[in-house]
Design a protein around this motif. Sequence first.
Motif, PDB file in Angstrom:
ATOM      1  N   ALA A 199      -2.507   4.579 -17.222  1.00  0.00           N
ATOM      2  CA  ALA A 199      -3.797   4.389 -17.113  1.00  0.00           C
ATOM      3  C   ALA A 199      -4.325   3.025 -17.345  1.00  0.00           C
ATOM      4  O   ALA A 199      -5.229   2.202 -16.749  1.00  0.00           O
ATOM      5  N   HIS A 246       3.687   3.558 -13.216  1.00  0.00           N
ATOM      6  CA  HIS A 246       4.384   4.614 -14.057  1.00  0.00           C
ATOM      7  C   HIS A 246       5.564   3.852 -14.808  1.00  0.00           C
ATOM      8  O   HIS A 246       6.384   4.695 -15.386  1.00  0.00           O
ATOM      9  N   VAL A 287      -0.016   9.310 -19.729  1.00  0.00           N
ATOM     10  CA  VAL A 287      -1.377   9.143 -19.307  1.00  0.00           C
ATOM     11  C   VAL A 287      -1.708   7.560 -19.971  1.00  0.00           C
ATOM     12  O   VAL A 287      -2.378   7.091 -18.960  1.00  0.00           O
ATOM     13  N   LEU A 330      -0.695  10.546 -12.088  1.00  0.00           N
ATOM     14  CA  LEU A 330      -1.774  10.472 -13.504  1.00  0.00           C
ATOM     15  C   LEU A 330      -2.343  11.909 -13.477  1.00  0.00           C
ATOM     16  O   LEU A 330      -2.194  12.506 -14.549  1.00  0.00           O
ATOM     17  N   TYR A 358      -1.494  14.413 -16.652  1.00  0.00           N
ATOM     18  CA  TYR A 358      -2.529  14.660 -17.498  1.00  0.00           C
ATOM     19  C   TYR A 358      -3.009  16.148 -17.748  1.00  0.00           C
ATOM     20  O   TYR A 358      -3.317  16.623 -18.749  1.00  0.00           O
TER      21      TYR A 358
END
Lengths: 191, 331
Positions: free
Chosen positions: B165, B119, B161, A91, A95
């Motif tokens: 998340a 993911h 993202v 991540l 990001y």
Amino acid sequence: MQASITTTDYSFIQQVIDGSCQVLQGVSRLAQSNALSHCTVRILLRAIAASIFLLKALSMGAPTTRLDESLCTLQRGIEALRGSTWDDMHLASRYAALLELHVAHLRRSFVAGTAPDGIPIPDFNNSDATLGADGSIIGGYGSTGHFAGEEWLSLPFDVSMAPFGVTGNESAQFLGLDDGDWDFLWGLPLV
Amino acid sequence: MVLVGRQLTIYPSFFKNFAPLSPIVDDYYWYHQNHYQLITQEPLLCCSILSVSCRYHTLRGGGGPSRNVLLHQRIWRHCEHLVSRIVLGQEKRSKAKTRTFRSIQALLILTEWYPRAIHFPPEADGWDSSLIFLVPDERDEPGSNQADGAAHVAAKWLEDVVAPARMGDRMSWMFLGCAMSLGHELGVFQARTNDGPSGVRRHKDAANYPWMRKLLYIADQQFSARLNCTSMIPMSLDLSISDSAPSDDGPANFSSSLINSWFGLSQLARSISGTVFSSTAVTRQLLQSHGYVNVVRYFQQQLSRWRESNLDILGTLPPPPTFYFFTCCAS
């Protein structure tokens, strides 16, 4: 939008900018000590939240120097996140890559304007300013990547950047609260 | 699973690099004499430690990253299996039990460091990939499930993202719920007695129960705030969580003052959420009436007081995240 910001609101916004910059500086220090790659996800999410709050706060307007320093801190944070992991699916690296594109786009979008009443303003220096296509004065964003002169810069108001519904518009929903998660944080302009 | 070969390098790396960054894991299983007990009696804790360490430590030798990915995936698959056994009420007949205090630690570890699986879609995913499940239909009733859309978020943000998340947050929330349920089952939330539920004698880890109660409270506050869910801990348990005797300091390798400070901050954060974000109407009223100014100033004082009384003990720390989050949301 600028006219509705009081001096109290401005002080709150400055605290957000200060706090966010401190979090991002902490992230950079963790990266320098090689500890960032082992940090928990909540540290990463705090860093992501700090970067988004910083951008939203800066979009409300800031003097050039303050804006430049904050964006430099953000850039160092981005580099820290990107270099923190070998895993290209992590991540942090994904990001960081997207945010870097977004910040580069935002830098070109800041426009000079008038600071809200009661906010102390440094001396203006428009020697490097140019006119935009619509006649607005574009802050001098030179080839060095820094803003030239001391101006009050802000982003044109975009309702998608706001965390909550537009004041007075009863039909607008409170993004994020109704969705049950932090969807509003991802309301960033298209890159 | 036997600790041989490559596992011998990534296992101690976990205690060296990861354990100091989170108060969840003590160093009991770092010592070699306790490895047999870990392998034979705590399979979920063993797998979670190896799974996390595999993802973040590169194996030496040729093809290290590729072997890392493969090893991590295989161990994670076993973690999924063990967690499903807990959820489905199953328990092994061998010594390798899953319904243990250490499994609560394992579940919390998995909320701190995510697997690579967030993911990617599940391996069995795809049975609902045809258009009937994706496009709106006149037979869909209002309020029923909607297919994920990307109308307001660029596709790259969503894919790289937002979606991972979200999945990680939801997974952690479920793991936390599982840990809470297991805690209730084992008597972690019980008052200090010799017997747990159903007359089962308290485990040898009972001395760590007060510390674990605080950790679960802190995790519950963080995730419920992040996901905007109601807390899983009823108010009737607040007293038993905050009440801890000097002998309840927990494992010796971490600072009890850190946990107590963090617990105090979590209580403050919960108070802030309850006051400002209890409902959409309340927040809107605060913003439109400018009542947020006094509320922000009040909580700024509370946060400053917390910082003065705790920061000197803990050393230099970043400002409490809620400090700027709260002021941002009120501006």
